[in-house]
Scaffold this motif. Structure first.
Motif, PDB file in Angstrom:
ATOM      1  N   HIS A 134       4.577 -20.990   0.027  1.00 15.09           N
ATOM      2  CA  HIS A 134       5.285 -21.175   1.298  1.00 15.09           C
ATOM      3  C   HIS A 134       4.717 -20.250   2.369  1.00 15.09           C
ATOM      4  O   HIS A 134       4.608 -20.617   3.550  1.00 15.09           O
ATOM      5  N   ILE A 135       4.335 -19.047   1.987  1.00 12.95           N
ATOM      6  CA  ILE A 135       3.694 -18.133   2.944  1.00 12.95           C
ATOM      7  C   ILE A 135       2.422 -18.784   3.485  1.00 12.95           C
ATOM      8  O   ILE A 135       2.160 -18.786   4.686  1.00 12.95           O
ATOM      9  N   ALA A 136       1.652 -19.384   2.572  1.00 13.12           N
ATOM     10  CA  ALA A 136       0.390 -20.027   2.968  1.00 13.12           C
ATOM     11  C   ALA A 136       0.635 -21.205   3.903  1.00 13.12           C
ATOM     12  O   ALA A 136      -0.077 -21.380   4.900  1.00 13.12           O
ATOM     13  N   GLU A 137       1.655 -22.012   3.617  1.00  6.76           N
ATOM     14  CA  GLU A 137       1.847 -23.219   4.440  1.00  6.76           C
ATOM     15  C   GLU A 137       2.243 -22.895   5.866  1.00  6.76           C
ATOM     16  O   GLU A 137       2.033 -23.693   6.771  1.00  6.76           O
ATOM     17  N   LEU A 138       2.848 -21.722   6.091  1.00  7.29           N
ATOM     18  CA  LEU A 138       3.194 -21.335   7.463  1.00  7.29           C
ATOM     19  C   LEU A 138       2.193 -20.333   8.052  1.00  7.29           C
ATOM     20  O   LEU A 138       2.430 -19.767   9.125  1.00  7.29           O
ATOM     21  N   ASN A 139       1.070 -20.126   7.348  1.00 11.42           N
ATOM     22  CA  ASN A 139       0.043 -19.182   7.825  1.00 11.42           C
ATOM     23  C   ASN A 139       0.612 -17.795   8.084  1.00 11.42           C
ATOM     24  O   ASN A 139       0.250 -17.148   9.062  1.00 11.42           O
ATOM     25  N   ASN A 140       1.509 -17.367   7.223  1.00 17.09           N
ATOM     26  CA  ASN A 140       2.081 -16.037   7.369  1.00 17.09           C
ATOM     27  C   ASN A 140       1.373 -15.026   6.478  1.00 17.09           C
ATOM     28  O   ASN A 140       0.572 -15.394   5.621  1.00 17.09           O
ATOM     29  N   VAL A 141       1.677 -13.757   6.710  1.00 16.66           N
ATOM     30  CA  VAL A 141       1.089 -12.679   5.934  1.00 16.66           C
ATOM     31  C   VAL A 141       2.035 -12.321   4.797  1.00 16.66           C
ATOM     32  O   VAL A 141       3.247 -12.241   4.993  1.00 16.66           O
ATOM     33  N   LYS A 142       1.485 -12.096   3.615  1.00 17.96           N
ATOM     34  CA  LYS A 142       2.316 -11.713   2.472  1.00 17.96           C
ATOM     35  C   LYS A 142       2.857 -10.297   2.680  1.00 17.96           C
ATOM     36  O   LYS A 142       2.096  -9.369   2.942  1.00 17.96           O
ATOM     37  N   PRO A 143       4.175 -10.123   2.596  1.00 16.72           N
ATOM     38  CA  PRO A 143       4.733  -8.794   2.844  1.00 16.72           C
ATOM     39  C   PRO A 143       4.506  -7.842   1.659  1.00 16.72           C
ATOM     40  O   PRO A 143       4.449  -8.265   0.508  1.00 16.72           O
ATOM     41  N   GLN A 144       4.379  -6.546   1.979  1.00 16.30           N
ATOM     42  CA  GLN A 144       4.258  -5.523   0.933  1.00 16.30           C
ATOM     43  C   GLN A 144       5.624  -5.227   0.326  1.00 16.30           C
ATOM     44  O   GLN A 144       5.727  -4.867  -0.843  1.00 16.30           O
ATOM     45  N   GLN A 145       6.619  -5.341   1.147  1.00 20.14           N
ATOM     46  CA  GLN A 145       8.005  -5.088   0.757  1.00 20.14           C
ATOM     47  C   GLN A 145       8.803  -6.326   1.125  1.00 20.14           C
ATOM     48  O   GLN A 145       8.453  -7.005   2.091  1.00 20.14           O
ATOM     49  N   PRO A 146       9.889  -6.616   0.403  1.00 18.30           N
ATOM     50  CA  PRO A 146      10.719  -7.720   0.857  1.00 18.30           C
ATOM     51  C   PRO A 146      11.252  -7.420   2.271  1.00 18.30           C
ATOM     52  O   PRO A 146      11.661  -6.300   2.548  1.00 18.30           O
ATOM     53  N   PHE A 147      11.178  -8.406   3.179  1.00 17.07           N
ATOM     54  CA  PHE A 147      11.885  -8.221   4.448  1.00 17.07           C
ATOM     55  C   PHE A 147      12.953  -9.291   4.523  1.00 17.07           C
ATOM     56  O   PHE A 147      12.891 -10.304   3.823  1.00 17.07           O
ATOM     57  N   TYR A 148      13.905  -9.078   5.383  1.00 16.18           N
ATOM     58  CA  TYR A 148      15.073  -9.954   5.352  1.00 16.18           C
ATOM     59  C   TYR A 148      15.752  -9.984   6.707  1.00 16.18           C
ATOM     60  O   TYR A 148      15.447  -9.203   7.598  1.00 16.18           O
ATOM     61  N   PHE A 149      16.652 -10.922   6.830  1.00 16.80           N
ATOM     62  CA  PHE A 149      17.353 -11.110   8.093  1.00 16.80           C
ATOM     63  C   PHE A 149      18.763 -11.593   7.780  1.00 16.80           C
ATOM     64  O   PHE A 149      19.052 -12.025   6.657  1.00 16.80           O
TER      65      PHE A 149
END
Ligand SMILES: [Mg+2]
Ligand SMILES: [Mg+2]
Ligand SMILES: [Mg+2]
Lengths: 221, 221
Positions: free
Chosen positions: B22-37
């Motif tokens: 899913h990270i790849a399909e949105l061209n995002n960067v893999k996080p080192q730590q979980p981030f959240y919202f």
């Protein structure tokens, strides 16, 4: 003095960039529309419950703000029709709030396009005063907000400087998320934000026509 | 089937980018730590309460996710000590969730360094299934999540693909904000996210060892 409102709040919504001089001091862009973010209710620190915690590795800034507490559900309000009087009618009362912000965490998130929830959401990052009855604040745009650190005034401005008035804030928010009775809305911070460090004695409050409102006192040891 | 858990939740926290594809399909960067919202509790849509609303001008994406509901307070957990077993012990039960996202609003916010609260927070953007008793999911990493639109499968993957396991997610979150009994944690979406339009029939669910769990069904008209 009552803090029950702080226990029953379903959400805390905060306007960003609602005072021009504060936008300038952080080199931000003035928004065309109010934008806002959530703070978790777990970040509430009731007056008298202790000090703000400075998490390891964070640079924490104070942002003193006028909070409004809603008395009804607001949903899909028409921004052209929802008046200043309608907004006042929807307000149950007020509180003084500090929107503490881990500025370095927020800056990093902004750079990376990540959410603000962490930088804004640490435990104790939302000190709230006692409930201020509506009668004590006849005009929410005629309130002087102040914050002192160790006796030195850091923020002191009038809410008349708000860019977006409360009716505009509420109608914009309500078009996205239903606002509920008890929700707490922080209306933005004036200029003068800056760093706090462990041990700082932070005193904040609000005045109407030069007279401090007792319920609005925040004193963080 | 019980939906009470959805009414009493104090907060909804969602992990971003917890599945590599899913990270790849949105061209995002893999996080080192979980981030959240945070998603507001006002965005909850209980199974059976109607359709997801597509706000004017938004491109809304589906993200099917496994949600865990906590049974206790978690605060400042030691990430090295808080084990997989500890995490399971802190789980009251599960739910199927869809983390609906106004992708264009989120993309714009990411570009400008603004909060995600609007793009993630519209009313109906958090459909939740009935409460799934813990006994029905003996292993949260052996769950197949699926989502279909108009009968066509869009997402279908195993939770074994999570990058950060639940104990790591909870310990990281707890170091920032106290997690409370009843809080709902969304654990991230696998690949296959995409657009929904008004009138789409969305069905989502989860399977354990190939067998669908009745309580986890979401059927949005
Ligand atoms: Mg501001
Ligand atoms: Mg603020
Ligand atoms: Mg998601």
């Amino acid at each position: 003095m009552s803090f029950n409102y702080a226990k029953s709040a379903r959400k805390i919504l905060c306007i960003g960039r609602n005072y021009a001089a504060h936008i300038a001091e952080l080199n931000n862009v003035k928004p065309q529309q109010p934008f806002y973010f959530l703070k978790p209710t777990s970040s509430i620190l009731q007056q008298g419950a202790g000090a703000v915690l400075i998490p390891k590795g964070t640079v924490v800034h104070h942002e003193v703000e006028l909070a409004v507490i809603l008395n009804k559900t607001l949903k899909n309000l028409d921004p052209d029709a929802f008046s200043d009087k309608d907004a006042i009618d929807a307000i149950d009362g007020y509180a003084l709030a500090i929107d503490f912000t881990a500025r370095n965490v927020q800056d990093e998130a902004k750079k990376k396009g990540l959410p603000w929830s962490i930088g804004k959401g640490f435990d104790t990052f939302c000190p709230l005063s006692a409930f201020i009855p509506k009668s004590k604040i006849p005009d929410p745009y005629n309130v002087e907000l102040f914050l002192k650190i160790n006796g030195e005034t850091k923020q002191d401005d009038l809410t008349s400087l708000m860019i977006f008035p409360i009716n505009k804030i509420l109608s914009t928010m309500s078009s996205v998320m239903t606002l509920e009775k008890g929700d707490i809305i922080l209306t933005g911070t004036p200029k003068g934000v800056g760093k706090v460090v462990p041990g700082d004695h932070i005193v904040a409050g609000l005045k109407v026509d030069g007279v401090e409102i007792e319920e609005g006192k925040l004193d963080l040891p």
